[in-house]
Design an enzyme around this catalytic site. Structure first.
Site, mmCIF file in Angstrom:
data_model
loop_
_atom_site.group_PDB
_atom_site.id
_atom_site.type_symbol
_atom_site.label_atom_id
_atom_site.label_comp_id
_atom_site.label_asym_id
_atom_site.label_seq_id
_atom_site.Cartn_x
_atom_site.Cartn_y
_atom_site.Cartn_z
ATOM 1 N N GLU A 20 -46.572 -79.064 -92.460
ATOM 2 C CA GLU A 20 -46.312 -77.795 -93.141
ATOM 3 C C GLU A 20 -47.091 -76.718 -92.407
ATOM 4 O O GLU A 20 -48.256 -76.921 -92.057
ATOM 5 C CB GLU A 20 -46.768 -77.855 -94.596
ATOM 6 C CG GLU A 20 -45.928 -78.794 -95.434
ATOM 7 C CD GLU A 20 -46.332 -78.786 -96.901
ATOM 8 O OE1 GLU A 20 -47.264 -78.034 -97.268
ATOM 9 O OE2 GLU A 20 -45.710 -79.524 -97.665
ATOM 10 N N ARG A 47 -62.179 -63.431 -104.255
ATOM 11 C CA ARG A 47 -61.214 -64.236 -103.500
ATOM 12 C C ARG A 47 -60.919 -65.520 -104.264
ATOM 13 O O ARG A 47 -61.760 -66.413 -104.358
ATOM 14 C CB ARG A 47 -61.769 -64.584 -102.111
ATOM 15 C CG ARG A 47 -61.986 -63.381 -101.221
ATOM 16 C CD ARG A 47 -60.700 -62.708 -100.898
ATOM 17 N NE ARG A 47 -60.829 -61.823 -99.743
ATOM 18 C CZ ARG A 47 -59.855 -61.085 -99.298
ATOM 19 N NH1 ARG A 47 -58.680 -61.104 -99.897
ATOM 20 N NH2 ARG A 47 -60.028 -60.307 -98.256
ATOM 21 N N ALA A 64 -60.786 -56.023 -93.254
ATOM 22 C CA ALA A 64 -59.753 -56.808 -92.569
ATOM 23 C C ALA A 64 -58.404 -56.572 -93.215
ATOM 24 O O ALA A 64 -58.316 -56.115 -94.357
ATOM 25 C CB ALA A 64 -60.104 -58.295 -92.628
ATOM 26 N N GLU A 80 -57.627 -50.212 -91.755
ATOM 27 C CA GLU A 80 -58.318 -51.036 -92.751
ATOM 28 C C GLU A 80 -59.748 -50.550 -92.995
ATOM 29 O O GLU A 80 -60.248 -50.623 -94.119
ATOM 30 C CB GLU A 80 -58.324 -52.506 -92.315
ATOM 31 C CG GLU A 80 -56.956 -53.162 -92.357
ATOM 32 C CD GLU A 80 -56.377 -53.304 -93.758
ATOM 33 O OE1 GLU A 80 -57.127 -53.273 -94.757
ATOM 34 O OE2 GLU A 80 -55.147 -53.461 -93.865
ATOM 35 N N GLY A 103 -54.805 -75.837 -87.952
ATOM 36 C CA GLY A 103 -54.282 -77.076 -88.511
ATOM 37 C C GLY A 103 -53.211 -76.864 -89.571
ATOM 38 O O GLY A 103 -52.530 -77.812 -89.968
ATOM 39 N N GLU A 107 -51.879 -68.003 -88.616
ATOM 40 C CA GLU A 107 -52.654 -66.767 -88.679
ATOM 41 C C GLU A 107 -53.661 -66.713 -87.538
ATOM 42 O O GLU A 107 -54.406 -67.652 -87.290
ATOM 43 C CB GLU A 107 -53.380 -66.632 -90.017
ATOM 44 C CG GLU A 107 -54.066 -65.281 -90.164
ATOM 45 C CD GLU A 107 -54.619 -65.034 -91.552
ATOM 46 O OE1 GLU A 107 -55.325 -64.024 -91.714
ATOM 47 O OE2 GLU A 107 -54.349 -65.821 -92.476
ATOM 48 N N GLU A 131 -52.484 -51.931 -104.067
ATOM 49 C CA GLU A 131 -52.613 -53.332 -103.651
ATOM 50 C C GLU A 131 -53.554 -54.104 -104.574
ATOM 51 O O GLU A 131 -53.852 -55.271 -104.331
ATOM 52 C CB GLU A 131 -53.101 -53.410 -102.199
ATOM 53 C CG GLU A 131 -52.068 -52.914 -101.201
ATOM 54 C CD GLU A 131 -52.509 -53.076 -99.753
ATOM 55 O OE1 GLU A 131 -53.523 -53.769 -99.501
ATOM 56 O OE2 GLU A 131 -51.826 -52.523 -98.872
ATOM 57 N N GLU A 133 -56.690 -53.675 -104.943
ATOM 58 C CA GLU A 133 -57.969 -53.950 -104.287
ATOM 59 C C GLU A 133 -59.138 -53.393 -105.089
ATOM 60 O O GLU A 133 -59.083 -52.277 -105.599
ATOM 61 C CB GLU A 133 -57.981 -53.361 -102.871
ATOM 62 C CG GLU A 133 -57.024 -54.042 -101.936
ATOM 63 C CD GLU A 133 -57.022 -53.444 -100.547
ATOM 64 O OE1 GLU A 133 -56.840 -54.215 -99.593
ATOM 65 O OE2 GLU A 133 -57.182 -52.208 -100.415
#
Length: 176
Positions: A20, A47, A64, A80, A103, A107, A131, A133
């Site tokens: 995947e 996060r 970022a 950003e 893996g 990105e 967004e 944020e």
């Protein structure tokens, strides 16, 4: 999901594999650094994946974001920095271009250190409301940031890599 084979190191074909791949594309991160005051800006934000992995949910990071289609990495870095920290970088130093999770994801990230002039006090919060944020800029003396890094207080790999780079290039940046 992708089914594939590849040529192994010994020259033989591999067995068929199924992986995947999470397609995310290009990203940019920038460490804002003020060489005149020897301070830098990191940001803090919630996060969910960090929380799910058992890390503190509020991570300390660099500004970022993901590259927009056709956007140059340098333009994204500047955008950003303004959106997430309210800062303007007048000079960018390229740190490098890296894979983040080879893996499982495509990105890849362009890392920069950006020269800024930090105000005396950091704003309370920043980020784009559309967004969702909720970003808290954190202005630190370079030595304080390096101490956090050395003590294991910087858990974000991108921020750690940028801080290691800054420590190695700090004297040159201050001279220039």
């Amino acid at each position: 999901q992708v089914r594939f084979t590849y040529t192994r190191f010994d020259g033989a074909r591999s067995r068929e594999l199924t992986w995947e791949v999470w397609r995310r594309g290009g990203a940019v991160a920038l460490l804002p650094y003020d060489p005149w005051t020897d301070r830098l800006c990191l940001i803090e934000q919630f996060r969910l994946p960090a929380h799910a992995a058992g890390f503190p949910p509020v991570m300390t990071e660099c500004v970022a974001g993901l590259l927009e289609p056709g956007e140059a990495p340098e333009d994204c870095a500047r955008r950003e920095t303004e959106e997430e920290a309210g800062l303007e970088a007048d000079r960018l130093e390229r740190i490098g271009h890296f894979m983040l999770m080879q893996g499982g994801s495509d990105e890849n990230i362009h890392l920069y250190c950006g020269r800024v002039r930090l105000p005396q006090h950091a704003p309370r919060t920043h980020g784009l409301a559309e967004e969702g944020e909720d970003i808290r800029p954190l202005h630190l003396a370079a030595d304080e940031a390096f101490a956090r890094l050395d003590e294991g207080g910087i858990l974000n790999a991108t921020a750690a890599l940028c801080l290691f780079w800054l420590r190695a290039h700090r004297a040159r940046l201050r001279r220039e």
